[in-house]
Design a protein around this motif. Structure first.
Motif, mmCIF file in Angstrom:
data_model
loop_
_atom_site.group_PDB
_atom_site.id
_atom_site.type_symbol
_atom_site.label_atom_id
_atom_site.label_comp_id
_atom_site.label_asym_id
_atom_site.label_seq_id
_atom_site.Cartn_x
_atom_site.Cartn_y
_atom_site.Cartn_z
ATOM 1 N N GLN A 210 0.553 25.623 -17.981
ATOM 2 C CA GLN A 210 -0.730 24.950 -17.803
ATOM 3 C C GLN A 210 -0.524 23.573 -17.182
ATOM 4 O O GLN A 210 0.540 22.970 -17.283
ATOM 5 N N THR A 211 -1.558 23.069 -16.527
ATOM 6 C CA THR A 211 -1.465 21.753 -15.903
ATOM 7 C C THR A 211 -1.674 20.659 -16.935
ATOM 8 O O THR A 211 -2.373 20.850 -17.944
ATOM 9 N N LYS B 51 -4.022 11.722 -19.359
ATOM 10 C CA LYS B 51 -2.827 12.462 -18.961
ATOM 11 C C LYS B 51 -1.573 11.846 -19.570
ATOM 12 O O LYS B 51 -0.648 12.562 -19.982
ATOM 13 N N ALA C 91 -7.566 17.429 -20.851
ATOM 14 C CA ALA C 91 -8.991 17.681 -21.057
ATOM 15 C C ALA C 91 -9.235 18.413 -22.374
ATOM 16 O O ALA C 91 -10.189 18.109 -23.104
ATOM 17 N N LEU C 92 -8.371 19.376 -22.693
ATOM 18 C CA LEU C 92 -8.507 20.123 -23.943
ATOM 19 C C LEU C 92 -8.358 19.203 -25.138
ATOM 20 O O LEU C 92 -9.113 19.306 -26.125
ATOM 21 N N LYS D 119 -0.743 17.297 -9.009
ATOM 22 C CA LYS D 119 -0.780 18.489 -9.850
ATOM 23 C C LYS D 119 0.570 18.636 -10.549
ATOM 24 O O LYS D 119 1.622 18.677 -9.910
ATOM 25 N N ALA E 30 -3.445 18.110 -16.479
ATOM 26 C CA ALA E 30 -4.860 17.750 -16.440
ATOM 27 C C ALA E 30 -5.666 18.617 -17.405
ATOM 28 O O ALA E 30 -6.529 18.117 -18.149
ATOM 29 N N ASP E 31 -5.388 19.931 -17.406
ATOM 30 C CA ASP E 31 -6.120 20.828 -18.303
ATOM 31 C C ASP E 31 -5.780 20.564 -19.756
ATOM 32 O O ASP E 31 -6.653 20.623 -20.640
ATOM 33 N N ILE E 32 -4.528 20.267 -20.028
ATOM 34 C CA ILE E 32 -4.113 19.984 -21.410
ATOM 35 C C ILE E 32 -4.767 18.695 -21.902
ATOM 36 O O ILE E 32 -5.267 18.615 -23.031
#
Length: 498
Positions: A317-318, A330, A324-325, A302, A320-322
């Motif tokens: 923000q992580t 990664k 995905a967006l 993480k 991973a989330d960035i």
């Protein structure tokens, strides 16, 4: 017999934990002309300023053994994030990165950008930097180190290789200049690309001046995960080759497959101590923070963005989330976010407790003062040790906790005039409530001021009281006296005279 003298500052009715690891005792403290002038029953003495410390602990000002405050001392001289923790002295220039010496045209690769952000002044000599600090004092004292990575980017045409003979000699001369100006030692950060290609022989060659000066070798080791033990052996080898004290920075075992290895590394350090001077520091959190790495192993855990120059909207923000967006990997997301810093959740709580409790472990925040969402260690390290690990977890006594943050660190850095409360020593004090002191900063709100730190005095000047900074900026640039390792003392570097 009661003391009826007059003092500049009186701290009355407190319980002293004096930084020596001795059992606490009831006493008043009187400060005059920046020094501790009396300890005992001062109930009939007078003070220009009097502080009632009833029910509170009076301790030496805390010494942050590992910081990246090089630029903040100039840019944020009130240093609220340190003063509010009871910190009165900071060690700068860690992990191989220092603000000086740098020419105007010197490139600033990561992680050097941690201490040299855009717009930071350039100081072509270490002496120039220390003179600037002395001329405009901050609220805390400074123990400066010079960084090997900084020297590499100044002396070398390319940092993607080991230095040649001429480049080693150029860096060695800069180390000599820094030591003469007042550096306490040299730090390295061979875990990072700008210094990763440096050979052991290069480091020993550059660091040769440390030997004559009895100065420190402080290192963010080449590896802190699967090859941690190999990196530790290299560190010990360098210390032996130079015959100088070694400090292992923020010791840890990162990544899950390496969890539980702290007993092995601590046992190796203990064996080494039979023949050489070795100590370490750590921060009281199981997440790290530094520049955003392009290392798949680091990105697998993480990772939360702490700052990003091109994309500040993603702070907090992580990765991973960035990713995905953006519908990218990664790695590609990390490349887009650079230059950036991040928080990595990659350590084991059991290892952390083992390392923090180890006798020769100093406390260092390793905070990075950049962005709106820094690692909470920047604001919470020292109250977290006192409140969480000492009072709540019971990892060690309060006397030991204070010693790890004052007397132990003063001894390792050769400070004979600070670190303990004794008559004649500098008037650096912190008054805290042992029942309420705790860190309030967390990963969601990392810049909250801690609870329970009530008064901070720096060089006899009341600097923090009841949650507010007084505006005092009484910090000094500390300078080692170059004698034998046993006789090392310090002096304050005075402001230049006109």
């Amino acid at each position: 017999m009661k003391n009826r003298e007059s003092f500049d500052l009186l701290v009355l009715n407190g319980v002293l934990i004096d930084g020596s690891r001795k059992t606490r005792f009831r006493a008043d403290v009187g400060i005059r002309e920046g020094h501790v002038a009396a300890i005992g029953d001062l109930s009939e003495a007078t003070g220009t300023v009097s502080i009632d410390a009833h029910g509170k602990i009076v301790a030496p000002g805390f010494i942050d053994s590992h910081t990246h405050d090089d630029f903040s001392l100039i840019h944020q001289p009130e240093m609220l994030y340190k003063i509010s923790q009871g910190v009165t002295t900071v060690v700068t220039g860690n992990c191989g990165v220092s603000l000086a010496p740098l020419r105007p045209d010197t490139p600033i690769p990561a992680p050097l950008d941690i201490v040299v952000p855009d717009g930071a002044p350039r100081f072509e000599s270490f002496a120039d930097y220390l003179r600037a600090l002395a001329a405009a004092p901050a609220s805390v004292n400074v123990i400066p180190l010079v960084g090997h990575t900084t020297l590499r980017v100044v002396a070398m045409t390319s940092v993607d290789r080991s230095a040649d003979v001429a480049e080693i000699e150029a860096m060695r001369r800069m180390v000599c200049e820094a030591l003469e100006a007042g550096a306490f030692g040299l730090s390295t950060g061979t875990a990072y690309p700008p210094a990763a290609q440096a050979s052991t022989a290069e480091i020993v060659g550059v660091a040769q001046p440390l030997t004559e000066a009895s100065a420190l070798y402080v290192t963010h080791m080449r590896n802190e995960d699967s090859k941690c033990m190999e990196a530790l052996e290299e560190t010990l080898e360098i210390g032996r080759a130079l015959s100088v004290p070694v400090v292992v920075s923020h010791h840890k075992h990162m990544l899950q497959e390496n969890f539980g290895n702290s007993p092995i590394s601590l046992a190796r350090i203990s064996r080494a101590k039979a023949s050489q001077d070795v100590s370490l520091d750590c921060y009281p959190y199981n997440a790290s923070s530094t520049t955003l790495h392009l290392d798949p192993k680091r990105l697998a855990s993480k990772v939360v963005i702490a700052s990003s120059d091109p994309h500040p909207e993603f702070v907090g923000q992580t990765i991973a989330d960035i990713a995905a967006l953006w519908q990218v990997s990664k790695m590609d997301a990390a490349k887009r976010l650079l230059p950036a810093t991040a928080v990595y959740f990659n350590q084991d709580e059991g290892d952390l407790r083992n390392i923090l409790a180890y006798d020769d472990t100093m406390v260092g925040s390793d905070g990075v003062p950049r962005g709106e969402r820094p690692h909470p260690r920047l604001w919470g390290t020292f109250p977290r040790v006192l409140g969480h690990y000492c009072r709540e977890v019971g990892l060690f006594s309060l006397e030991t906790a204070v010693w790890k943050m004052s007397g132990l660190t003063a001894g390792k850095f050769g400070l004979r005039d600070r670190g303990t409360i004794e008559v004649g020593k500098k008037g650096d004090l912190v008054v805290f409530d042992p029942n309420t002191v705790i860190d309030e900063a967390d990963y969601d709100c990392p810049t909250r001021v801690s609870t329970g730190i009530e008064v901070v005095v720096v060089n006899g000047e009341l600097t923090y009281r009841d949650g507010g900074h007084t505006g005092a900026r009484a910090g000094r640039v500390l300078r080692p006296t170059r004698q034998s390792a046993e006789a090392t003392q310090t002096a304050d570097l005075p402001p230049p005279t006109s």
